[in-house]
Design a protein around this motif. Structure first.
Motif, PDB file in Angstrom:
ATOM      1  N   HIS A  28      46.356  21.794 -57.820  1.00 40.84           N
ATOM      2  CA  HIS A  28      45.510  20.641 -58.120  1.00 40.84           C
ATOM      3  C   HIS A  28      46.371  19.433 -58.496  1.00 40.84           C
ATOM      4  CE1 HIS A  28      41.833  22.934 -57.895  1.00 40.84           C
ATOM      5  NE2 HIS A  28      42.296  23.826 -58.770  1.00 40.84           N
ATOM      6  N   SER A  29      45.892  18.256 -58.132  1.00 41.71           N
ATOM      7  CA  SER A  29      46.563  17.020 -58.537  1.00 41.71           C
ATOM      8  C   SER A  29      46.409  16.829 -60.038  1.00 41.71           C
ATOM      9  CB  SER A  29      45.967  15.826 -57.800  1.00 41.71           C
ATOM     10  OG  SER A  29      46.167  15.934 -56.410  1.00 41.71           O
ATOM     11  N   THR A  30      47.298  16.007 -60.606  1.00 41.47           N
ATOM     12  CA  THR A  30      47.213  15.662 -62.023  1.00 41.47           C
ATOM     13  C   THR A  30      46.933  14.162 -62.143  1.00 41.47           C
ATOM     14  OG1 THR A  30      49.565  15.121 -62.267  1.00 41.47           O
ATOM     15  CG2 THR A  30      48.930  17.443 -62.503  1.00 41.47           C
ATOM     16  N   LYS A 128      49.200   8.437 -58.432  1.00 40.87           N
ATOM     17  CA  LYS A 128      47.750   8.491 -58.260  1.00 40.87           C
ATOM     18  C   LYS A 128      47.251   7.423 -57.288  1.00 40.87           C
ATOM     19  CE  LYS A 128      46.766   5.603 -62.339  1.00 40.87           C
ATOM     20  NZ  LYS A 128      46.021   5.548 -63.625  1.00 40.87           N
TER      21      LYS A 128
END
Length: 240
Positions: A28-30, A128
């Motif tokens: 998963h992305s942070t 992001k």
């Protein structure tokens, strides 16, 4: 399905098809690091190449044993006499290195890879705000600009005469002085390939033949170490 799970898991780093690559899990992305599945990068590269009327004639991919780091090569339908242009691509889920590509060649007579240098195009952080398609588009434009310098480099290698002593010194510097990301035992294979070329095209005593003596030896490695070593070889020859 068990074979795919084995490849994507931790037991092998052999070559993958694009369909198998799509099954490699991505974490998963942070809040600060955007994870991009490896196959999405491949698909975006294909789309960007297609917009420029460049086709892919062959592709091969590999991941490290934990699936986090990815390397691949796309052979293109454009090239020079005796070789097709190629793109090397790498991506990492664990921040070990940035998304990047490198220009290369796939030699027809022996299928050897020759990269122009280290992975140095794109080099984008997965922040992001990172946008994959614009970054890939800029990267492909830069890669295309590298086609001519790669062609000129090969022509220069073919003109440059190399003595046995010079070949010995190059092999020594590459392996003994650790200027290559490759196992030292391959030094003997490089020397053998130089002394007894498998193809007539590499019998002239030139830098091109010496480069292929190296790439032939590196071709015995597993895919991920091979891509790493071939990229370091491009940087090594480019600095000489």
């Amino acid at each position: 399905m068990s074979e795919v799970t084995l490849i994507a898991g931790s037991d092998t780093n052999g070559k993958l098809t694009r369909q198998e690559l799509a099954l490699v899990p991505a974490p998963h992305s942070t809040a600060t690091h955007q994870v991009i599945p490896h196959v999405e990068i491949v698909n975006s590269l294909e789309e960007a190449l297609g917009f420029r009327h460049i086709g892919i004639t062959h592709e091969e991919y590999a991941v490290t044993k934990n699936g986090e780091n990815f390397f691949g090569v796309m052979t293109l339908d454009q090239g020079i006499d005796g070789a097709s242009f190629a793109l090397g691509v790498r991506n990492s889920h664990n921040k070990q290195f940035r998304l990047s590509i490198v220009v290369g060649l796939k030699i027809f007579v022996c299928s050897n890879l020759q990269f122009a240098g280290d992975f140095d195009i794109v080099l984008s952080k997965h922040s992001k705000n990172f946008q994959l398609k614009p970054a890939i588009s800029v990267g492909i434009d830069e890669a295309q600009r590298g086609f001519l310098p790669m062609k000129l480099r090969v022509e220069r290698w073919k003109r440059a005469q190399v003595t046995d002593d010079e070949a010995r010194l190059t092999i020594f510097r590459g392996f003994i002085e650790d200027q290559l990301d490759a196992p030292k035992h391959l030094a003997k294979d490089v020397w053998h390939n130089w002394q007894e070329p498998a193809y007539d095209e590499f019998r002239p005593r030139t830098a091109y033949s010496l480069n292929n003596a190296f790439t032939s030896a590196l071709g015995t490695l597993e895919p991920v170490p091979r891509y790493k070593a071939t990229a370091s070889l491009g940087q090594f020859f480019g600095s000489n």
